[in-house]
Write an enzyme that holds these catalytic residues in place. Structure first.
Site, mmCIF file in Angstrom:
data_model
loop_
_atom_site.group_PDB
_atom_site.id
_atom_site.type_symbol
_atom_site.label_atom_id
_atom_site.label_comp_id
_atom_site.label_asym_id
_atom_site.label_seq_id
_atom_site.Cartn_x
_atom_site.Cartn_y
_atom_site.Cartn_z
ATOM 1 N N GLU A 45 1.748 -16.353 -4.621
ATOM 2 C CA GLU A 45 0.752 -15.361 -4.204
ATOM 3 C C GLU A 45 -0.421 -16.080 -3.549
ATOM 4 O O GLU A 45 -1.153 -16.823 -4.216
ATOM 5 C CB GLU A 45 0.267 -14.545 -5.396
ATOM 6 C CG GLU A 45 -0.820 -13.538 -5.048
ATOM 7 C CD GLU A 45 -1.413 -12.846 -6.266
ATOM 8 O OE1 GLU A 45 -2.587 -12.424 -6.191
ATOM 9 O OE2 GLU A 45 -0.715 -12.749 -7.305
ATOM 10 N N ARG A 49 -8.671 -14.228 -0.009
ATOM 11 C CA ARG A 49 -10.068 -14.513 -0.340
ATOM 12 C C ARG A 49 -10.679 -15.535 0.601
ATOM 13 O O ARG A 49 -11.860 -15.876 0.464
ATOM 14 C CB ARG A 49 -10.176 -15.028 -1.778
ATOM 15 C CG ARG A 49 -9.688 -14.051 -2.828
ATOM 16 C CD ARG A 49 -9.883 -14.618 -4.222
ATOM 17 N NE ARG A 49 -9.281 -13.773 -5.246
ATOM 18 C CZ ARG A 49 -9.327 -14.016 -6.542
ATOM 19 N NH1 ARG A 49 -9.963 -15.106 -6.976
ATOM 20 N NH2 ARG A 49 -8.750 -13.207 -7.423
ATOM 21 N N THR A 73 -4.991 -10.050 -3.727
ATOM 22 C CA THR A 73 -6.339 -9.537 -3.489
ATOM 23 C C THR A 73 -6.359 -8.626 -2.258
ATOM 24 O O THR A 73 -7.282 -8.674 -1.444
ATOM 25 C CB THR A 73 -7.374 -10.674 -3.342
ATOM 26 O OG1 THR A 73 -7.082 -11.718 -4.270
ATOM 27 C CG2 THR A 73 -8.773 -10.171 -3.642
ATOM 28 N N LYS A 133 0.316 -5.105 -12.254
ATOM 29 C CA LYS A 133 -0.530 -6.264 -12.519
ATOM 30 C C LYS A 133 -1.562 -5.863 -13.568
ATOM 31 O O LYS A 133 -2.116 -4.757 -13.519
ATOM 32 C CB LYS A 133 -1.226 -6.717 -11.242
ATOM 33 C CG LYS A 133 -2.183 -7.885 -11.439
ATOM 34 C CD LYS A 133 -2.702 -8.388 -10.108
ATOM 35 C CE LYS A 133 -3.626 -9.582 -10.287
ATOM 36 N NZ LYS A 133 -3.993 -10.225 -9.019
#
Length: 213
Positions: A45, A49, A73, A133
């Site tokens: 993953e 960011r 994210t 998640k």
């Protein structure tokens, strides 16, 4: 939805820990991913960011054999589209919005939405999601909270992420409703900055070994 749930399950069940990676230097993306694949953690993953995140996903998707690269994210439909276009094979968000759910319906890429409260989890089940998640895991009740959910909300599996360490990961993985955990400790900043790919491969092998602990 069933097809996407099965595709996501196949990715997450393949390894006990999903590395959660921030790419600060685009040149690190390919050797980092190769080290993780060599260490037994092909599902990676890369979080959106940093400015280089989408380019990093493109590079890993096109240049690293065996890698299953995903985007983390993801906060809005625009990012969802960009992540899929970059080559993401799964998409992760820390929480969930109606807009993201609607966007996910228009794409075949598996989506791992975030949920932490019973109400959020029940809402996701109503939308057809059976894998979620759980973030931030430690701050949201951790192992004891997930354990308490296993009976009243059965049939839902989680990928807890946030504050998990090599020491606590086995306890999470022992829970019946946990498929895998997300971990950032496998690609620490000091090893990334030093371009110590052997060190990252070693950490990946150790994390892969948690499946047998």
């Amino acid at each position: 939805m069933q097809q996407k749930n099965e595709a996501l399950s196949k990715v997450l069940r393949g390894q006990p820990v999903i590395p959660v990676v921030q790419i600060a230097n685009l040149a690190h993306a390919v050797p980092m991913a190769k080290a993780l694949v060599a260490g037994g953690l092909p599902a990676i993953e890369i979080t959106l960011r940093t400015n280089d995140a989408l380019d990093a996903i493109r590079l890993v998707a096109s240049e690293v054999e065996g890698a299953i690269v995903g985007a983390g994210t993801v906060l809005n439909p625009k990012q969802f589209k960009e992540a899929e276009a970059a080559g993401s094979q799964f998409i992760v968000s820390p929480g969930t919005t109606v807009e993201l759910l609607n966007e996910a319906k228009d794409h075949m890429v598996p989506y791992l939405p975030g949920a932490t409260t019973p109400s959020e989890i029940m809402s996701m089940v109503e939308e057809g999601y059976s894998i979620l998640k759980f973030f931030p895991a430690e701050q949201s009740g951790g192992i004891s909270f997930l354990k308490s959910l296993s009976s009243p909300i059965s049939g839902v599996a989680f990928c807890p992420t946030g504050g998990i360490t090599p020491q606590s990961a086995p306890d999470y993985l022992s829970l019946p409703n946990v498929l895998c955990v997300g971990g950032s400790w496998i690609t620490p900043n000091d090893l990334m900055d030093a371009e110590d790919w052997d060190g990252i491969e070693r950490l990946a092998r150790e994390a892969h070994g948690l499946a047998t602990v």
